[in-house]
Design a protein around this motif. Sequence first.
Motif, PDB file in Angstrom:
ATOM      1  N   ARG A 248      40.342  78.116  13.392  1.00 28.91           N
ATOM      2  CA  ARG A 248      41.231  78.863  12.664  1.00 28.91           C
ATOM      3  C   ARG A 248      41.052  80.702  13.335  1.00 28.91           C
ATOM      4  O   ARG A 248      40.745  80.972  13.835  1.00 28.91           O
ATOM      5  CB  ARG A 248      39.848  79.315  11.721  1.00 28.91           C
ATOM      6  CG  ARG A 248      39.680  77.432  10.800  1.00 28.91           C
ATOM      7  CD  ARG A 248      38.967  76.995   9.781  1.00 28.91           C
ATOM      8  NE  ARG A 248      38.613  75.927   9.735  1.00 28.91           N
ATOM      9  CZ  ARG A 248      39.999  75.060   9.589  1.00 28.91           C
ATOM     10  NH1 ARG A 248      40.712  75.533   8.796  1.00 28.91           N
ATOM     11  NH2 ARG A 248      39.397  74.020   8.878  1.00 28.91           N
TER      12      ARG A 248
ATOM     13  N   ASP B 129      47.336  80.054  10.245  1.00 28.54           N
ATOM     14  CA  ASP B 129      45.407  80.479  10.009  1.00 28.54           C
ATOM     15  C   ASP B 129      44.809  79.917  10.727  1.00 28.54           C
ATOM     16  O   ASP B 129      43.424  79.725  10.923  1.00 28.54           O
ATOM     17  CB  ASP B 129      45.028  81.277   9.473  1.00 28.54           C
ATOM     18  CG  ASP B 129      45.401  79.778   7.783  1.00 28.54           C
ATOM     19  OD1 ASP B 129      45.494  80.397   6.723  1.00 28.54           O
ATOM     20  OD2 ASP B 129      45.557  78.698   8.616  1.00 28.54           O
ATOM     21  N   TYR B 130      45.511  78.071  11.574  1.00 25.00           N
ATOM     22  CA  TYR B 130      44.820  77.502  11.709  1.00 25.00           C
ATOM     23  C   TYR B 130      45.758  76.792  12.378  1.00 25.00           C
ATOM     24  O   TYR B 130      46.299  76.347  12.336  1.00 25.00           O
ATOM     25  CB  TYR B 130      44.659  75.985  10.478  1.00 25.00           C
ATOM     26  CG  TYR B 130      43.844  74.952  10.774  1.00 25.00           C
ATOM     27  CD1 TYR B 130      44.409  74.432  10.687  1.00 25.00           C
ATOM     28  CD2 TYR B 130      42.614  75.257  11.097  1.00 25.00           C
ATOM     29  CE1 TYR B 130      44.150  72.622  11.097  1.00 25.00           C
ATOM     30  CE2 TYR B 130      41.776  73.902  11.254  1.00 25.00           C
ATOM     31  CZ  TYR B 130      42.191  72.300  11.443  1.00 25.00           C
ATOM     32  OH  TYR B 130      41.495  71.646  11.801  1.00 25.00           O
TER      33      TYR B 130
ATOM     34  N   TYR C 197      46.219  68.392  20.114  1.00 28.23           N
ATOM     35  CA  TYR C 197      46.298  66.800  20.084  1.00 28.23           C
ATOM     36  C   TYR C 197      47.013  66.810  20.908  1.00 28.23           C
ATOM     37  O   TYR C 197      46.966  66.996  22.034  1.00 28.23           O
ATOM     38  CB  TYR C 197      47.838  66.515  18.796  1.00 28.23           C
ATOM     39  CG  TYR C 197      47.540  67.156  17.398  1.00 28.23           C
ATOM     40  CD1 TYR C 197      47.940  68.028  16.739  1.00 28.23           C
ATOM     41  CD2 TYR C 197      46.925  66.444  16.643  1.00 28.23           C
ATOM     42  CE1 TYR C 197      47.621  68.170  15.425  1.00 28.23           C
ATOM     43  CE2 TYR C 197      46.204  66.170  15.056  1.00 28.23           C
ATOM     44  CZ  TYR C 197      46.946  67.287  15.005  1.00 28.23           C
ATOM     45  OH  TYR C 197      46.347  67.498  13.092  1.00 28.23           O
TER      46      TYR C 197
ATOM     47  N   ASP D 263      40.284  71.820  17.151  1.00 26.25           N
ATOM     48  CA  ASP D 263      40.347  72.971  16.251  1.00 26.25           C
ATOM     49  C   ASP D 263      40.448  74.018  15.723  1.00 26.25           C
ATOM     50  O   ASP D 263      38.740  74.553  16.586  1.00 26.25           O
ATOM     51  CB  ASP D 263      41.309  72.516  14.896  1.00 26.25           C
ATOM     52  CG  ASP D 263      39.641  72.464  14.408  1.00 26.25           C
ATOM     53  OD1 ASP D 263      39.996  71.653  13.921  1.00 26.25           O
ATOM     54  OD2 ASP D 263      38.605  72.657  14.760  1.00 26.25           O
TER      55      ASP D 263
ATOM     56  N   PHE E 237      50.353  68.250  22.017  1.00 32.23           N
ATOM     57  CA  PHE E 237      49.939  69.056  21.889  1.00 32.23           C
ATOM     58  C   PHE E 237      50.027  69.910  20.829  1.00 32.23           C
ATOM     59  O   PHE E 237      48.724  70.203  20.806  1.00 32.23           O
ATOM     60  CB  PHE E 237      51.047  68.570  20.326  1.00 32.23           C
ATOM     61  CG  PHE E 237      52.478  67.617  20.915  1.00 32.23           C
ATOM     62  CD1 PHE E 237      52.050  65.699  21.066  1.00 32.23           C
ATOM     63  CD2 PHE E 237      53.769  67.471  20.791  1.00 32.23           C
ATOM     64  CE1 PHE E 237      52.890  65.246  21.504  1.00 32.23           C
ATOM     65  CE2 PHE E 237      54.651  66.784  20.910  1.00 32.23           C
ATOM     66  CZ  PHE E 237      54.294  65.507  21.626  1.00 32.23           C
TER      67      PHE E 237
ATOM     68  N   SER F  76      48.881  76.278  11.050  1.00 31.63           N
ATOM     69  CA  SER F  76      49.881  75.823   9.786  1.00 31.63           C
ATOM     70  C   SER F  76      48.873  76.691   9.179  1.00 31.63           C
ATOM     71  O   SER F  76      48.199  77.612   9.159  1.00 31.63           O
ATOM     72  CB  SER F  76      49.091  74.503   8.850  1.00 31.63           C
ATOM     73  OG  SER F  76      47.631  74.253   9.131  1.00 31.63           O
TER      74      SER F  76
ATOM     75  N   PHE G 241      43.291  63.916  17.292  1.00 32.50           N
ATOM     76  CA  PHE G 241      42.996  65.539  17.102  1.00 32.50           C
ATOM     77  C   PHE G 241      42.261  65.738  18.051  1.00 32.50           C
ATOM     78  O   PHE G 241      40.896  64.708  19.045  1.00 32.50           O
ATOM     79  CB  PHE G 241      42.357  65.512  16.365  1.00 32.50           C
ATOM     80  CG  PHE G 241      41.595  66.066  16.133  1.00 32.50           C
ATOM     81  CD1 PHE G 241      39.995  66.268  16.050  1.00 32.50           C
ATOM     82  CD2 PHE G 241      41.889  67.869  15.291  1.00 32.50           C
ATOM     83  CE1 PHE G 241      39.315  67.756  16.086  1.00 32.50           C
ATOM     84  CE2 PHE G 241      40.855  69.116  15.540  1.00 32.50           C
ATOM     85  CZ  PHE G 241      39.637  68.502  15.862  1.00 32.50           C
TER      86      PHE G 241
ATOM     87  N   ILE H  54      45.878  73.646  15.974  1.00 34.08           N
ATOM     88  CA  ILE H  54      44.969  72.439  16.256  1.00 34.08           C
ATOM     89  C   ILE H  54      45.701  72.111  18.089  1.00 34.08           C
ATOM     90  O   ILE H  54      47.146  72.115  18.442  1.00 34.08           O
ATOM     91  CB  ILE H  54      45.014  71.231  15.161  1.00 34.08           C
ATOM     92  CG1 ILE H  54      44.765  71.652  14.263  1.00 34.08           C
ATOM     93  CG2 ILE H  54      44.511  70.005  16.076  1.00 34.08           C
ATOM     94  CD1 ILE H  54      46.014  70.729  13.023  1.00 34.08           C
TER      95      ILE H  54
END
Lengths: 114, 111
Positions: free
Chosen positions: B51, B31-32, B36, B49, B89, B93, B46, B34
Motif C-alpha cells: 500500500r 494507493d494499492y 502477479y 502487495d 505483471f 488501483s 497474487f 500488486i
Amino acid sequence: DVKVTQSSRYLVKRTGEKVFLECVQDMDHENMFWYRQDPGLGLRLIYFSYDVKMKEKGDIPEGYSVSREKKERFSLILESASTNQTSMYLCASSLSRQYNSPLHFGNGTRLTVT
Amino acid sequence: GESVGLHLPTLSVQEGDNSIINCAYSNSASDYFIWYKQESGKGPQFIIDIRSNMDKRQGQRVTVLLNKTVKHLSLQIAATQPGDSAVYFCSHSGGYQKVTFGTGTKLQVIP
C-alpha cells in the motif's frame, strides 16, 4: 483458498454465434471481473460487478454484455461473436468494493471465433 | 488514461541469482500495488502487495519496493529458481477496485 472456476478451458465458435462464458467463485466475494488477454496488450478489463444485478463497463465493453444473477456467478456474453473476439478470457474476483485486495483469477477460457 | 508500464519485456536470469523486475506507473492517486505471476496455461496468481503508506514489503523470497516520488515499483526475487519462470505483471488501483495491469515481463531462468 479462493477458487475461481471458469466453465470451459477451450471454446471454438463460429462468427455470429451467441457465446456464454461462465465463472463461479466460492469465497463470497463481492467483486467480479472479466478481462481479455492478448499478446502485447496485457489484460484489458471488459466488465465488472460489485454486487448482484450490478454491472459496470470496463475499458473495452463493446460487443460484450454480462449477467450477475447470483453473487457467486458472473457470466460474459458475446451477443454475436466476431473473429476479433478471439482471445483468452479471464474471470477474477476480489473481496469487497470498500477494501482494496488482490484479484483471484480463474485459469482462463481460450475462445477461438472462426 | 492510466498506464502501468514495464521497463523490460523479457528478463533472463541464472538460477540462483537474484531477479529484479521493474514497473512504472503514471497515476499519482494510486494507493494499492500488486504483483502477479502467470505461469503458462494458468491465470495470474497474487504474489505480494503493498500500500502507498509503505515503501518496502517482504514475503518469502520476494520483496516489493515502492518509490512514490518517481512512481516506480519493483519486484525482487531472491535465489531465483526454475519454478519462478513465468510472466510477471504489476498492477495498481485506487478507488472502486478498478485494477490496471501492465503488459508483463517474462522471466526466464537459465539452469
